[in-house]
Structures are given as C-alpha cells and as structure tokens.
Motif scaffolding. Sequence first.
Motif, PDB file in Angstrom:
ATOM      1  N   THR A  93       0.823  -1.207   0.000  1.00  9.19           N
ATOM      2  CA  THR A  93       0.000   0.000   0.000  1.00  9.19           C
ATOM      3  C   THR A  93       0.859   1.261   0.000  1.00  9.19           C
ATOM      4  O   THR A  93       0.558   2.222  -0.701  1.00  9.19           O
ATOM      5  N   LEU A  94       1.923   1.231   0.787  1.00  9.82           N
ATOM      6  CA  LEU A  94       2.777   2.419   0.864  1.00  9.82           C
ATOM      7  C   LEU A  94       3.428   2.710  -0.475  1.00  9.82           C
ATOM      8  O   LEU A  94       3.684   3.870  -0.809  1.00  9.82           O
ATOM      9  N   ALA A  95       3.667   1.669  -1.260  1.00 14.25           N
ATOM     10  CA  ALA A  95       4.415   1.848  -2.506  1.00 14.25           C
ATOM     11  C   ALA A  95       3.561   2.333  -3.668  1.00 14.25           C
ATOM     12  O   ALA A  95       4.089   2.711  -4.704  1.00 14.25           O
ATOM     13  N   THR A  96       2.251   2.299  -3.516  1.00 14.53           N
ATOM     14  CA  THR A  96       1.412   2.685  -4.649  1.00 14.53           C
ATOM     15  C   THR A  96       0.523   3.877  -4.304  1.00 14.53           C
ATOM     16  O   THR A  96       0.028   4.006  -3.195  1.00 14.53           O
ATOM     17  N   ALA A  97       0.356   4.742  -5.301  1.00 15.68           N
ATOM     18  CA  ALA A  97      -0.503   5.923  -5.144  1.00 15.68           C
ATOM     19  C   ALA A  97      -1.837   5.642  -5.820  1.00 15.68           C
ATOM     20  O   ALA A  97      -1.872   5.185  -6.960  1.00 15.68           O
TER      21      ALA A  97
ATOM     22  N   LEU B 120      10.736   4.315   3.991  1.00 14.09           N
ATOM     23  CA  LEU B 120      11.181   5.368   3.080  1.00 14.09           C
ATOM     24  C   LEU B 120      11.280   4.874   1.648  1.00 14.09           C
ATOM     25  O   LEU B 120      10.879   5.559   0.701  1.00 14.09           O
ATOM     26  N   GLN B 121      11.775   3.658   1.521  1.00 16.81           N
ATOM     27  CA  GLN B 121      11.919   3.070   0.190  1.00 16.81           C
ATOM     28  C   GLN B 121      10.554   2.939  -0.485  1.00 16.81           C
ATOM     29  O   GLN B 121      10.385   3.274  -1.657  1.00 16.81           O
ATOM     30  N   GLN B 122       9.572   2.462   0.267  1.00 15.99           N
ATOM     31  CA  GLN B 122       8.227   2.310  -0.294  1.00 15.99           C
ATOM     32  C   GLN B 122       7.635   3.653  -0.690  1.00 15.99           C
ATOM     33  O   GLN B 122       6.974   3.775  -1.713  1.00 15.99           O
ATOM     34  N   LEU B 123       7.896   4.653   0.133  1.00 12.54           N
ATOM     35  CA  LEU B 123       7.347   5.983  -0.185  1.00 12.54           C
ATOM     36  C   LEU B 123       8.011   6.569  -1.435  1.00 12.54           C
ATOM     37  O   LEU B 123       7.371   7.260  -2.217  1.00 12.54           O
ATOM     38  N   GLN B 124       9.285   6.277  -1.604  1.00 18.90           N
ATOM     39  CA  GLN B 124       9.972   6.691  -2.839  1.00 18.90           C
ATOM     40  C   GLN B 124       9.254   6.085  -4.032  1.00 18.90           C
ATOM     41  O   GLN B 124       9.014   6.750  -5.048  1.00 18.90           O
ATOM     42  N   GLN B 125       8.897   4.833  -3.881  1.00 26.57           N
ATOM     43  CA  GLN B 125       8.186   4.126  -4.945  1.00 26.57           C
ATOM     44  C   GLN B 125       6.840   4.816  -5.226  1.00 26.57           C
ATOM     45  O   GLN B 125       6.452   5.013  -6.373  1.00 26.57           O
ATOM     46  N   ARG B 126       6.164   5.176  -4.147  1.00 24.33           N
ATOM     47  CA  ARG B 126       4.873   5.852  -4.308  1.00 24.33           C
ATOM     48  C   ARG B 126       5.057   7.179  -5.035  1.00 24.33           C
ATOM     49  O   ARG B 126       4.253   7.551  -5.890  1.00 24.33           O
ATOM     50  N   LEU B 127       6.120   7.861  -4.707  1.00 22.03           N
ATOM     51  CA  LEU B 127       6.416   9.130  -5.368  1.00 22.03           C
ATOM     52  C   LEU B 127       6.637   8.918  -6.861  1.00 22.03           C
ATOM     53  O   LEU B 127       6.102   9.666  -7.697  1.00 22.03           O
ATOM     54  N   GLU B 156      -8.246  19.572 -15.065  1.00 25.85           N
ATOM     55  CA  GLU B 156      -7.442  20.516 -14.288  1.00 25.85           C
ATOM     56  C   GLU B 156      -7.458  20.179 -12.807  1.00 25.85           C
ATOM     57  O   GLU B 156      -6.427  20.186 -12.143  1.00 25.85           O
ATOM     58  N   HIS B 157      -8.663  19.888 -12.329  1.00 25.29           N
ATOM     59  CA  HIS B 157      -8.793  19.596 -10.908  1.00 25.29           C
ATOM     60  C   HIS B 157      -8.009  18.342 -10.534  1.00 25.29           C
ATOM     61  O   HIS B 157      -7.306  18.314  -9.523  1.00 25.29           O
ATOM     62  N   GLN B 158      -8.138  17.324 -11.360  1.00 30.28           N
ATOM     63  CA  GLN B 158      -7.401  16.092 -11.090  1.00 30.28           C
ATOM     64  C   GLN B 158      -5.904  16.359 -11.069  1.00 30.28           C
ATOM     65  O   GLN B 158      -5.174  15.879 -10.200  1.00 30.28           O
ATOM     66  N   GLN B 159      -5.467  17.160 -12.022  1.00 30.23           N
ATOM     67  CA  GLN B 159      -4.049  17.481 -12.069  1.00 30.23           C
ATOM     68  C   GLN B 159      -3.612  18.239 -10.823  1.00 30.23           C
ATOM     69  O   GLN B 159      -2.553  17.961 -10.240  1.00 30.23           O
ATOM     70  N   ALA B 160      -4.437  19.183 -10.390  1.00 30.86           N
ATOM     71  CA  ALA B 160      -4.103  19.970  -9.213  1.00 30.86           C
ATOM     72  C   ALA B 160      -3.953  19.071  -7.990  1.00 30.86           C
ATOM     73  O   ALA B 160      -3.016  19.214  -7.194  1.00 30.86           O
ATOM     74  N   ARG B 161      -4.868  18.113  -7.851  1.00 27.05           N
ATOM     75  CA  ARG B 161      -4.798  17.193  -6.719  1.00 27.05           C
ATOM     76  C   ARG B 161      -3.555  16.324  -6.775  1.00 27.05           C
ATOM     77  O   ARG B 161      -2.864  16.133  -5.777  1.00 27.05           O
ATOM     78  N   LEU B 162      -3.308  15.808  -7.952  1.00 28.53           N
ATOM     79  CA  LEU B 162      -2.146  14.953  -8.150  1.00 28.53           C
ATOM     80  C   LEU B 162      -0.882  15.715  -7.763  1.00 28.53           C
ATOM     81  O   LEU B 162      -0.012  15.206  -7.054  1.00 28.53           O
ATOM     82  N   GLN B 163      -0.803  16.964  -8.218  1.00 33.39           N
ATOM     83  CA  GLN B 163       0.358  17.786  -7.942  1.00 33.39           C
ATOM     84  C   GLN B 163       0.502  18.043  -6.436  1.00 33.39           C
ATOM     85  O   GLN B 163       1.600  17.973  -5.889  1.00 33.39           O
ATOM     86  N   ALA B 164      -0.630  18.291  -5.789  1.00 29.96           N
ATOM     87  CA  ALA B 164      -0.597  18.545  -4.347  1.00 29.96           C
ATOM     88  C   ALA B 164      -0.105  17.307  -3.610  1.00 29.96           C
ATOM     89  O   ALA B 164       0.718  17.396  -2.691  1.00 29.96           O
ATOM     90  N   ASP B 165      -0.605  16.152  -4.000  1.00 36.18           N
ATOM     91  CA  ASP B 165      -0.165  14.902  -3.393  1.00 36.18           C
ATOM     92  C   ASP B 165       1.337  14.716  -3.582  1.00 36.18           C
ATOM     93  O   ASP B 165       2.056  14.359  -2.660  1.00 36.18           O
ATOM     94  N   ARG B 166       1.780  14.972  -4.798  1.00 32.42           N
ATOM     95  CA  ARG B 166       3.189  14.798  -5.108  1.00 32.42           C
ATOM     96  C   ARG B 166       4.054  15.712  -4.239  1.00 32.42           C
ATOM     97  O   ARG B 166       5.037  15.296  -3.647  1.00 32.42           O
ATOM     98  N   ASP B 167       3.651  16.972  -4.175  1.00 29.91           N
ATOM     99  CA  ASP B 167       4.429  17.937  -3.412  1.00 29.91           C
ATOM    100  C   ASP B 167       4.492  17.562  -1.940  1.00 29.91           C
ATOM    101  O   ASP B 167       5.544  17.578  -1.322  1.00 29.91           O
TER     102      ASP B 167
END
Lengths: 188, 188
Positions: A93-97, B120-127, B156-167
Amino acid sequence: MNTRHDANWDERALLLLGVLMIQSQHGYQINDFIERCGVTTMKKPTAYALLDRLAAAELITVETEQAGNRPPRKVYTITTAGRTLFQQLLTRTLATADTPIAQGDIGLMFLNHLPHEVALQQLQQRLADLDQQLADRAHTHLPPDHGHLGIDLVLEHQQARLQADRDWLAATIARLTNGVEALMTPQR
Amino acid sequence: MNTRHDANWDERALLLLGVLMIQSQHGYQINDFIERCGVTTMKKPTAYALLDRLAAAELITVETEQAGNRPPRKVYTITTAGRTLFQQLLTRTLATADTPIAQGDIGLMFLNHLPHEVALQQLQQRLADLDQQLADRAHTHLPPDHGHLGIDLVLEHQQARLQADRDWLAATIARLTNGVEALMTPQR
DNA sequence: ATCTGTATAGTCAAACATGACTATATCGAG
DNA sequence: CTCGATATAGTCATGTTTGACTATACAGAT
C-alpha cells in the motif's frame, strides 16, 4: 488459496489488522477508532463482517470476555499469519498511489447545463464549505494518543489536499467570473 | 415517494442523467463514456442496474432500436422529470465539497510498524508512481469532444490534486529522511 | 475463407454494505 | 430514585455492486 481480493479489501483489512497491531481490542473500540480517525467510510456492520471473515481465515482470533456483569465482549487478537499479511499489505500500500477520484467532479463536468451566474453562486457555496472544513480541522476530535507519527501524517495530508482543492476552486471561480474565454487560453 | 437515497446514489444518478442530457444514448456508449472520463469507479453492471432503476422511476425512458441486423440496442432518453431531478442534483452537488478521503492514507497511518528505511523506500516508490501518473496525463484518452468546458475543469482539478499529493509526499519523504524529530517541530 | 479484434449489449450468481434496530449496564443530574 | 446520556455489543433484512460470463456483427489482415 483464495487470496484474490480487490483493492478495497486490501485497504480495509489493513486498517483492521493495523488497529489490532496496536493492541487486542473489542468491537466497540475498533469501531470507535474507525469512526474517529476518518480515513475510511466503512460502517460498523461492515467492520464486523470483515472481522468475521478475517477470523475465518485465521488472521485474527476471537475470544469472549466477561467483565463484571456487563454484556460479554468479543476481544479480537491478531495472529502470526495476520501479522505477516499486515506487513505485506502495508508494504504494498505504501508503494502505490491511488488515482485520486473526486466525487464532486461529476458535478463540475456538467457545469454548462446551469445558467452561468447560478453555477458561480453554487461554486461560491462550495468554496465556503471548503473553508469551513479547513477551519473545523483546527479542533480535531482524535483519540488521545496524539503525537503518534502516522496520525499526524494523515492529518497533514488531508489538510494539504483540502488546501489544494480550495486554491484550485478559488482560482477557477475567479477565471469563470472573468468570462469563459479565459479558460480557452490558460497560462500554464 | 422513495426519495431517500445516499450521496453515492446522487452522484451516480447525476452522472447518468448528465450523459443523457448531452443526447439519448444506448448502453455501450454510456458505459464507454463512464470508463473514459474517469470521474467514477462505477462498473458496467452497476450502470445498467441504475439505468433500470431510473427507468422504473420514470426519470428516463428505454426504447429498443434495430439498426440493420446488428443486435438490438436499448436507447435511453431522459424525461422531463429526469431533467428536473438533474437540475436539482447538479445544483446541490456543485454547492457542496466532499470530504477528501485518500485510500492510501490507511497505509500512512501505520508507517511506524515498518523499519524506517523500508518505509522510506516504499514511499519513494509511491512518489515515482505519482510522477508516472502526472506524466501519463499528457496523452489523455478522452472522447473527441475536447474543448468542452466541464471536461477541461475536471482534468485541471485532477491534475491539481495529483500535484498537491506529489508535493506533500516529496516534502514528507525529505523530512522523514532527516529523522523523525523534524516532525515534532513543524515550521508551519 | 478464416481469423482476430473490437464494437455491441447485456445477464447472473455471489459477495458486499448499511440503515435501522435490539439490548443491557453505568453514571451523573435533578 | 428516575431519567437521559452514552458505553457496550452486536444482528438482520434489504438493497447494491461486480467479476465472470455469454452472444452476435462487422472490418481488415492473412
């Protein structure tokens, strides 16, 4: 054998197993946690049903406990197999968005079917709603184990999303107010 | 009579009615639109079931049409009552913001149950997953009626959310890398 | 001619989700 | 001592959702 489940099952099982990783708990506590933490919309009967299925799969055990002459409680405890699955689910879960799907976007899609000024008025209302939610989250009603890393992260993430939604909506209202033409030449 | 439905019903009915507001369509077209536009996870059998219920409530009509010697199609058309409900649902939906619940947050909540470097490794993957999604949305597979206001807004909205999540995720990974202590003294 | 892909149009058994409901115990306020 | 609030612990009928499946038609490749 039957390890074919959908993403929904994964998340919910992870939540229940995670709650039991903290400590063995009875039904009321579990459901209380779920309601308060606000990371799922799963309701009480659904949680009980899932607990039964998890018990059937021997991922958790159930014991009936009698305290005083209160009604008997069922205490749920995670098993070794449950811990193993928990690790797997958590790692995956942590690895996927997840692709963010916003319910409210369905309305957005048909914006043009409403008179321009009515649509704007409704969106103003939505913006106020969003601001209200942002304000409300000052006094969050979370369990007293605050300071717990995971919960803080979730709260932060929720706030970040809320803020992003608010910012986008405010900008969009502004653009729509200046006429629709502005949308056809976005400065991105 | 039975106008007691949940928020889910509202959104889905709004989507189906909205699709039929564009024009009368048959099942395949409707489901094709739903799959492509990406604003819901509703599946085909669910859509058919809902169409049946909407027809039973006389919000839409169904006619069987024979084109050549192809298999007969059922053509769905919105009624006057349907249009009225559509307006109501649309207005109400636009005015309210749904509380954003992120599935992936359940995992976040139990972050501490994994070794720090694994997490951390898993979160990198999520990123990376998130970045992939952002890149993919360059070549979106939308119906050819592009330029339609509503669809552009949703994208646009989907992109904005995606970007916010990424940031947020990128910032969080950075903080976690510098040790957990940084989280206890957030500079907000 | 045959095969492949895909547009076409659904159906159904089985699992899932939940609003509404039922009960008992404890405790503080009046 | 009584009443309301709430902690406690679920159940169940009913409606919802979907993975898997069944079929036919046509167009272009082989």
